[in-house]
Design an enzyme around this catalytic site. Structure first.
Site, PDB file in Angstrom:
ATOM      1  N   GLY A   1      71.967  33.884 -13.713  1.00 59.36           N
ATOM      2  CA  GLY A   1      72.508  34.124 -15.196  1.00 59.36           C
ATOM      3  C   GLY A   1      73.049  32.647 -15.598  1.00 59.36           C
ATOM      4  O   GLY A   1      73.563  32.636 -16.680  1.00 59.36           O
TER       5      GLY A   1
ATOM      6  N   SER B   1      68.219  32.353 -11.997  1.00 59.96           N
ATOM      7  CA  SER B   1      67.806  31.454 -13.346  1.00 59.96           C
ATOM      8  C   SER B   1      66.362  31.008 -13.477  1.00 59.96           C
ATOM      9  O   SER B   1      65.991  29.921 -13.617  1.00 59.96           O
ATOM     10  CB  SER B   1      68.592  30.432 -13.435  1.00 59.96           C
ATOM     11  OG  SER B   1      69.937  30.717 -13.819  1.00 59.96           O
TER      12      SER B   1
ATOM     13  N   ASN C   1      64.536  42.500 -12.951  1.00 60.05           N
ATOM     14  CA  ASN C   1      65.452  43.467 -12.982  1.00 60.05           C
ATOM     15  C   ASN C   1      66.123  43.416 -14.539  1.00 60.05           C
ATOM     16  O   ASN C   1      66.682  42.326 -14.778  1.00 60.05           O
ATOM     17  CB  ASN C   1      66.362  42.722 -12.006  1.00 60.05           C
ATOM     18  CG  ASN C   1      67.914  43.456 -11.929  1.00 60.05           C
ATOM     19  OD1 ASN C   1      68.155  44.531 -12.427  1.00 60.05           O
ATOM     20  ND2 ASN C   1      68.719  42.687 -11.346  1.00 60.05           N
ATOM     21  N   TRP C   2      66.088  44.496 -15.119  1.00 62.27           N
ATOM     22  CA  TRP C   2      66.573  44.513 -16.521  1.00 62.27           C
ATOM     23  C   TRP C   2      68.014  44.701 -16.422  1.00 62.27           C
ATOM     24  O   TRP C   2      68.506  44.667 -17.488  1.00 62.27           O
ATOM     25  CB  TRP C   2      65.789  45.748 -17.144  1.00 62.27           C
ATOM     26  CG  TRP C   2      64.309  45.221 -17.711  1.00 62.27           C
ATOM     27  CD1 TRP C   2      63.645  44.216 -17.146  1.00 62.27           C
ATOM     28  CD2 TRP C   2      63.464  46.010 -18.545  1.00 62.27           C
ATOM     29  NE1 TRP C   2      62.520  44.305 -18.119  1.00 62.27           N
ATOM     30  CE2 TRP C   2      62.274  45.191 -18.774  1.00 62.27           C
ATOM     31  CE3 TRP C   2      63.718  47.012 -19.358  1.00 62.27           C
ATOM     32  CZ2 TRP C   2      61.380  45.676 -19.582  1.00 62.27           C
ATOM     33  CZ3 TRP C   2      62.674  47.526 -20.012  1.00 62.27           C
ATOM     34  CH2 TRP C   2      61.364  46.810 -20.116  1.00 62.27           C
ATOM     35  N   LYS C   3      68.687  45.153 -15.469  1.00 67.47           N
ATOM     36  CA  LYS C   3      69.992  45.323 -15.439  1.00 67.47           C
ATOM     37  C   LYS C   3      70.352  46.483 -16.469  1.00 67.47           C
ATOM     38  O   LYS C   3      69.614  47.490 -16.717  1.00 67.47           O
ATOM     39  CB  LYS C   3      70.927  43.927 -15.614  1.00 67.47           C
ATOM     40  CG  LYS C   3      70.533  42.915 -14.611  1.00 67.47           C
ATOM     41  CD  LYS C   3      71.258  41.723 -14.654  1.00 67.47           C
ATOM     42  CE  LYS C   3      70.634  40.579 -13.789  1.00 67.47           C
ATOM     43  NZ  LYS C   3      71.709  39.543 -13.618  1.00 67.47           N
TER      44      LYS C   3
ATOM     45  N   HIS D   1      72.422  44.141  -4.738  1.00 73.78           N
ATOM     46  CA  HIS D   1      72.365  42.948  -5.992  1.00 73.78           C
ATOM     47  C   HIS D   1      73.859  42.604  -6.102  1.00 73.78           C
ATOM     48  O   HIS D   1      74.850  43.334  -5.655  1.00 73.78           O
ATOM     49  CB  HIS D   1      72.254  43.451  -7.193  1.00 73.78           C
ATOM     50  CG  HIS D   1      71.766  42.288  -8.320  1.00 73.78           C
ATOM     51  ND1 HIS D   1      72.821  41.856  -8.806  1.00 73.78           N
ATOM     52  CD2 HIS D   1      70.666  41.720  -8.441  1.00 73.78           C
ATOM     53  CE1 HIS D   1      72.578  40.733  -9.564  1.00 73.78           C
ATOM     54  NE2 HIS D   1      71.208  40.803  -9.546  1.00 73.78           N
TER      55      HIS D   1
ATOM     56  N   GLU E   1      69.437  35.446  -3.605  1.00 77.49           N
ATOM     57  CA  GLU E   1      69.920  35.121  -4.897  1.00 77.49           C
ATOM     58  C   GLU E   1      71.228  34.421  -4.625  1.00 77.49           C
ATOM     59  O   GLU E   1      72.251  35.126  -4.596  1.00 77.49           O
ATOM     60  CB  GLU E   1      70.119  36.265  -5.597  1.00 77.49           C
ATOM     61  CG  GLU E   1      68.801  37.199  -6.008  1.00 77.49           C
ATOM     62  CD  GLU E   1      68.822  38.017  -7.106  1.00 77.49           C
ATOM     63  OE1 GLU E   1      67.726  37.779  -8.050  1.00 77.49           O
ATOM     64  OE2 GLU E   1      69.629  38.771  -7.311  1.00 77.49           O
TER      65      GLU E   1
ATOM     66  N   GLY F   1      65.918  38.136 -13.776  1.00 72.76           N
ATOM     67  CA  GLY F   1      66.797  38.932 -14.513  1.00 72.76           C
ATOM     68  C   GLY F   1      66.263  38.683 -16.052  1.00 72.76           C
ATOM     69  O   GLY F   1      65.422  39.232 -16.510  1.00 72.76           O
ATOM     70  N   GLY F   2      67.123  37.806 -16.604  1.00 70.56           N
ATOM     71  CA  GLY F   2      67.097  37.513 -18.035  1.00 70.56           C
ATOM     72  C   GLY F   2      65.785  37.368 -18.534  1.00 70.56           C
ATOM     73  O   GLY F   2      65.243  37.900 -19.365  1.00 70.56           O
TER      74      GLY F   2
ATOM     75  N   GLU G   1      75.915  41.955  -8.324  1.00 72.95           N
ATOM     76  CA  GLU G   1      76.767  42.473  -9.222  1.00 72.95           C
ATOM     77  C   GLU G   1      76.957  43.993  -8.774  1.00 72.95           C
ATOM     78  O   GLU G   1      78.094  44.336  -9.053  1.00 72.95           O
ATOM     79  CB  GLU G   1      75.517  42.723 -10.486  1.00 72.95           C
ATOM     80  CG  GLU G   1      75.753  41.223 -11.167  1.00 72.95           C
ATOM     81  CD  GLU G   1      74.315  41.016 -11.964  1.00 72.95           C
ATOM     82  OE1 GLU G   1      73.902  42.089 -12.260  1.00 72.95           O
ATOM     83  OE2 GLU G   1      74.310  40.067 -12.405  1.00 72.95           O
TER      84      GLU G   1
HETATM   85  C1  PEP Z   1      69.369  38.673 -10.963  1.00 70.64           C
HETATM   86  O1  PEP Z   1      70.267  39.052 -11.432  1.00 70.64           O
HETATM   87  O2  PEP Z   1      68.607  39.150 -10.290  1.00 70.64           O
HETATM   88  C2  PEP Z   1      68.644  37.421 -11.585  1.00 70.64           C
HETATM   89  C3  PEP Z   1      68.019  36.831 -10.782  1.00 70.64           C
HETATM   90  O3  PEP Z   1      68.984  37.139 -12.977  1.00 70.64           O
HETATM   91  P1  PEP Z   1      68.652  35.707 -13.815  1.00 70.64           P
HETATM   92  O4  PEP Z   1      67.424  35.608 -13.398  1.00 70.64           O
HETATM   93  O5  PEP Z   1      68.941  36.174 -15.185  1.00 70.64           O
HETATM   94  O6  PEP Z   1      69.570  34.738 -13.040  1.00 70.64           O
END
Ligand code: PEP
Length: 255
Positions: free
Chosen positions: A169, A209, A9-11, A93, A163, A230-231, A95
């Site tokens: 994050g 994470s 997920n590049w957001k 999600h 999640e 994500g990241g 967010e």
């Molecule tokens: C996400 O937002 O879906 C996520 C899992 O982010 P991260 O891996 O950066 O915690």
């Protein structure tokens, strides 16, 4: 047998130059032992689909509108995502739930539309830190599951991502027991609602994470069929070792 899935997920990250990361990923994993999905921002979806033609990567959206078309300035519908070649969409999600006030009921409507348009829906659920400390996490997850997942769901068009909001994050991840407890619970709920066959075939992702150094442990937990990342999905250098850990977990123990 559920095929493992590594989803990125590049957001709100990525410019056209970021598409080079897709080339690098495809080159590093030409024939992966798992499915690979990248969900870039809407501006890059069409170009990403073109770049990934014939390769191992599938491209998805990060949300969609609850209508297929109409006067909704700035929004994108499920049929538009499908039209440009997306195969999946992330929905609910945390967010989106926080920034755009999406309720679980909204998520169910979005998922109905997305599934009707032929997209696979990656539906996210997860508790906040406060909820984990103050209430029963499984009650929170159970309510999100029953309200967010539409009846039209099948083993093919539904993926559930657990999640925990406090893990996204932050570098903080639940213990293996905590992840296993929630994933086993989600599996049991899906089997109860959709029957054993469908419930068994839905893939369950952990997200929050996930990094190269914790992926192997996470992928060894029961009912974890992959990750929503994500990241660490933004560069091939960071995502590749996670994919490798998932591929290794997909192989029989004696191979
Ligand atoms: C996400 O937002 O879906 C996520 C899992 O982010 P991260 O891996 O950066 O915690």
């Amino acid at each position: 047998m559920r095929r493992k899935l590594a989803a990125g997920n590049w957001k709100m990250n990525g410019l056209r130059s970021s598409l080079d990361e897709l080339d690098a990923l495809a080159k590093a994993h030409p024939d992966p032992d798992c499915d690979l999905l990248i969900c870039p921002p809407a501006t890059l979806i069409a170009a990403a689909v073109d770049r990934c033609q014939g390769g191992p990567l599938r491209i998805g959206g990060q949300t969609c509108h609850m209508n297929m078309e109409g006067p909704h300035t700035g929004d994108i519908s499920a049929q538009m995502l499908r039209d440009v070649g997306a195969t999946a969409v992330i929905l609910g999600h945390s967010e989106r739930r926080a920034d755009h006030g999406e309720s679980s009921e909204d998520v169910r409507t979005l998922a109905q539309m997305a599934q009707a348009a032929g997209l696979q829906t990656v539906i996210c659920v997860g508790e906040s830190q406060f909820q984990r400390e103050a209430t029963n996490t499984l009650d929170i997850i159970g309510a999100q599951l029953s309200l967010s997942i539409p009846d039209s769901s099948t083993g093919e068009n539904l993926v559930v991502a657990y999640e925990p909001i406090w893990a996204i994050g932050t570098g903080q991840i639940p213990t293996a027991d905590q992840i296993g407890e929630v994933h086993d619970f989600i599996r049991a709920r899906l089997e109860q609602r959709f029957g054993y066959g469908v419930g068994k075939s839905v893939r369950l992702l952990y997200g929050g994470s996930v990094k190269a150094d914790n992926a192997q442990e996470i992928f060894g937990i029961s009912n974890v069929d992959g990750a929503l990342v994500g990241g660490a999905s933004l560069t091939a250098k960071d995502f590749s070792p996670i994919i490798e850990a998932l591929e290794a977990s997909a192989l029989p123990a004696d191979s």
